[in-house]
Scaffold this motif. Structure first.
Motif, short mmCIF file in Angstrom:
data_model
loop_
_atom_site.label_atom_id
_atom_site.label_comp_id
_atom_site.label_asym_id
_atom_site.label_seq_id
_atom_site.Cartn_x
_atom_site.Cartn_y
_atom_site.Cartn_z
N ALA A 148 39.94 88.05 29.98
CA ALA A 148 39.54 87.32 31.19
C ALA A 148 38.31 87.94 31.82
CB ALA A 148 40.70 87.28 32.19
N VAL A 149 38.25 89.26 31.83
CA VAL A 149 37.08 89.96 32.37
C VAL A 149 35.84 89.64 31.54
CG1 VAL A 149 36.04 92.23 32.76
CG2 VAL A 149 38.42 91.83 33.41
N LEU A 150 35.98 89.69 30.22
CA LEU A 150 34.84 89.41 29.34
C LEU A 150 34.34 87.98 29.51
CD1 LEU A 150 36.01 91.17 26.05
CD2 LEU A 150 34.33 91.99 27.70
N ARG A 151 35.28 87.04 29.60
CA ARG A 151 34.89 85.64 29.74
C ARG A 151 34.19 85.40 31.08
NH1 ARG A 151 40.55 84.19 26.94
NH2 ARG A 151 39.76 83.83 24.82
N ALA A 152 34.64 86.07 32.10
CA ALA A 152 34.00 85.93 33.41
C ALA A 152 32.59 86.52 33.39
CB ALA A 152 34.85 86.60 34.49
N GLN A 153 32.42 87.62 32.70
CA GLN A 153 31.10 88.26 32.64
C GLN A 153 30.14 87.51 31.71
OE1 GLN A 153 32.21 92.20 31.37
NE2 GLN A 153 32.59 92.92 33.46
N ALA A 154 30.68 86.94 30.61
CA ALA A 154 29.89 86.15 29.66
C ALA A 154 28.56 86.84 29.32
CB ALA A 154 29.64 84.74 30.21
N ALA A 155 28.66 88.03 28.78
CA ALA A 155 27.46 88.83 28.51
C ALA A 155 26.50 88.16 27.53
CB ALA A 155 27.88 90.20 27.97
N ALA A 241 15.03 94.42 11.04
CA ALA A 241 14.43 95.41 11.95
C ALA A 241 13.62 94.75 13.05
CB ALA A 241 13.55 96.37 11.15
N ALA A 242 13.14 93.53 12.79
CA ALA A 242 12.34 92.81 13.78
C ALA A 242 13.18 91.84 14.61
CB ALA A 242 11.22 92.05 13.07
N THR A 243 14.49 91.85 14.39
CA THR A 243 15.40 90.92 15.08
C THR A 243 16.33 91.70 16.00
OG1 THR A 243 15.37 89.47 13.14
CG2 THR A 243 17.12 89.11 14.75
N PRO A 244 16.43 91.33 17.26
CA PRO A 244 17.41 91.99 18.13
C PRO A 244 18.80 91.91 17.50
CG PRO A 244 15.99 90.55 19.41
CD PRO A 244 15.69 90.26 17.97
N SER A 245 19.56 93.00 17.59
CA SER A 245 20.86 93.03 16.93
C SER A 245 21.88 93.82 17.72
CB SER A 245 20.73 93.61 15.52
OG SER A 245 20.34 94.97 15.57
N ARG A 272 25.05 93.81 26.62
CA ARG A 272 24.52 94.27 27.90
C ARG A 272 23.35 95.23 27.73
NH1 ARG A 272 30.14 93.86 29.58
NH2 ARG A 272 30.55 96.00 28.89
N ARG A 273 23.23 95.83 26.55
CA ARG A 273 22.11 96.75 26.31
C ARG A 273 20.83 96.01 25.91
NH1 ARG A 273 26.30 100.25 24.18
NH2 ARG A 273 26.04 99.35 22.09
N LEU A 274 20.93 94.72 25.59
CA LEU A 274 19.76 93.95 25.19
C LEU A 274 18.87 93.64 26.41
CD1 LEU A 274 21.44 91.33 22.83
CD2 LEU A 274 20.11 93.33 22.13
N PRO A 275 17.59 93.47 26.19
CA PRO A 275 16.72 93.04 27.29
C PRO A 275 17.19 91.69 27.82
CG PRO A 275 15.41 93.76 25.39
CD PRO A 275 16.84 93.68 24.92
N ALA A 276 17.02 91.48 29.10
CA ALA A 276 17.41 90.20 29.70
C ALA A 276 16.59 89.07 29.07
CB ALA A 276 17.19 90.24 31.20
N LEU A 277 17.15 87.88 29.04
CA LEU A 277 16.51 86.76 28.37
C LEU A 277 15.15 86.41 28.97
CD1 LEU A 277 19.55 84.38 27.80
CD2 LEU A 277 18.24 85.60 26.07
N HIS A 278 14.95 86.65 30.25
CA HIS A 278 13.70 86.28 30.90
C HIS A 278 12.60 87.31 30.70
CE1 HIS A 278 15.78 88.75 33.97
NE2 HIS A 278 14.57 89.15 34.29
#
Length: 279
Positions: A148-155, A241-245, A272-278
């Motif tokens: 439930a916590v994960l779904r609410a956060q929807a990382a 290597a050129a693709t976020p993973s 959560r460690r990935l750069p934000a989409l914007h």
């Protein structure tokens, strides 16, 4: 909730009917069975774990397995150990399992399931066989709360990802990998490509149309067999290597049991460690 605290809470949970009872003497024939036996049984109940129980690449509860005997899955070994219940995968050696049942040993066949609802059903089945139904309900409740916590956060909201293993294997809708992705709000590239169930990608397809996000597992495994040819190819490694993973530890979803919530949380941490989409 950390894993040691979670397991302690589960082991303290018991219905009045079984409170104080050790339950039947039990063994596990597989790594998946190990995860259930260690999470739900009293330590004194555990007659034996599988030979791979201490393998940190395969078993989430490798540390908890320390000190427990290991047995090769064989009818004579379980009979000699006085085992009353054996946890096995649904596809385990049918001849051995049938022989155990002839000796009066209960065999609990853990199925391959593809959803968290089905995982709850399996957990109840195993907990009942071990004499601790209350612990099964406690484990299910804790898993639901964590999901439930994960779904609410929807990382992973707003992202599409492709899951790949070293051999090129993938997973689309109708798999437990997809269920873990959905729990984090991720869209599944394999499903968008018109695939369903357990599937695969060839190298050319991946290189020519790479995903925006790559979700991987088992690439850090010590296995160096030919099944890793896809992931070891220079064309794959260059494009990857050129693709976020995000790498999800294989031991968190080595089978479709309660441990899938650990895979879902590991995926969330990576997202959560990935750069934000914007950005």
């Amino acid at each position: 909730m950390s894993r040691p605290i979670l397991l302690a809470a589960v082991l303290l949970a018991a219905t009045p009917a079984v409170a104080g009872a050790a339950g039947p003497r039990a063994a596990s024939a597989t790594v998946c069975g190990d995860q259930y036996l260690l999470a739900l049984a009293d330590p004194g109940q555990i007659a034996a774990l599988s030979p791979q129980a201490g393998d940190r690449w395969l078993s989430l509860l490798a540390d908890e397995a320390a000190g427990h005997p290991r047995l090769r899955p064989a009818a004579e070994s379980y009979v000699a150990a006085g085992v009353e219940v054996v946890l096995a995968d649904a596809w385990s050696d049918h001849k051995t399992m049938a022989l155990l049942e002839r000796f009066g040993i209960r065999v609990v066949r853990i199925p391959l399931v593809e959803s968290f609802g089905e995982v709850e059903t399996t957990t109840r089945m195993v907990a009942e066989a071990l004499g601790h139904p209350g612990r099964g309900e406690a484990l299910n409740a804790a898993t639901r709360a964590r999901l439930a916590v994960l779904r609410a956060q929807a990382a992973g909201a707003g992202r599409e990802a492709l899951y790949l293993r070293p051999g090129g294997g993938s997973a689309a809708a109708g798999t437990f990998v997809d269920a873990v992705m959905q729990a984090n709000g991720l869209a599944n590239r394999a499903t968008a490509d018109g695939r369903r169930g357990w599937t695969g990608y060839d190298l050319e397809q991946f290189v020519m149309a790479p995903p925006d996000l790559l979700l991987t597992s088992f690439f850090d495994s010590p296995d160096r067999s030919l099944r890793r040819a896809f992931g070891a190819h220079p064309a794959f490694t260059a494009r990857a290597a050129a693709t976020p993973s995000v790498e999800v530890p294989g031991r968190t979803w080595i089978c479709s049991g309660w441990i899938l919530v650990e895979a879902a949380e590991a995926l969330a941490q990576g997202l959560r460690r990935l750069p934000a989409l914007h950005e």
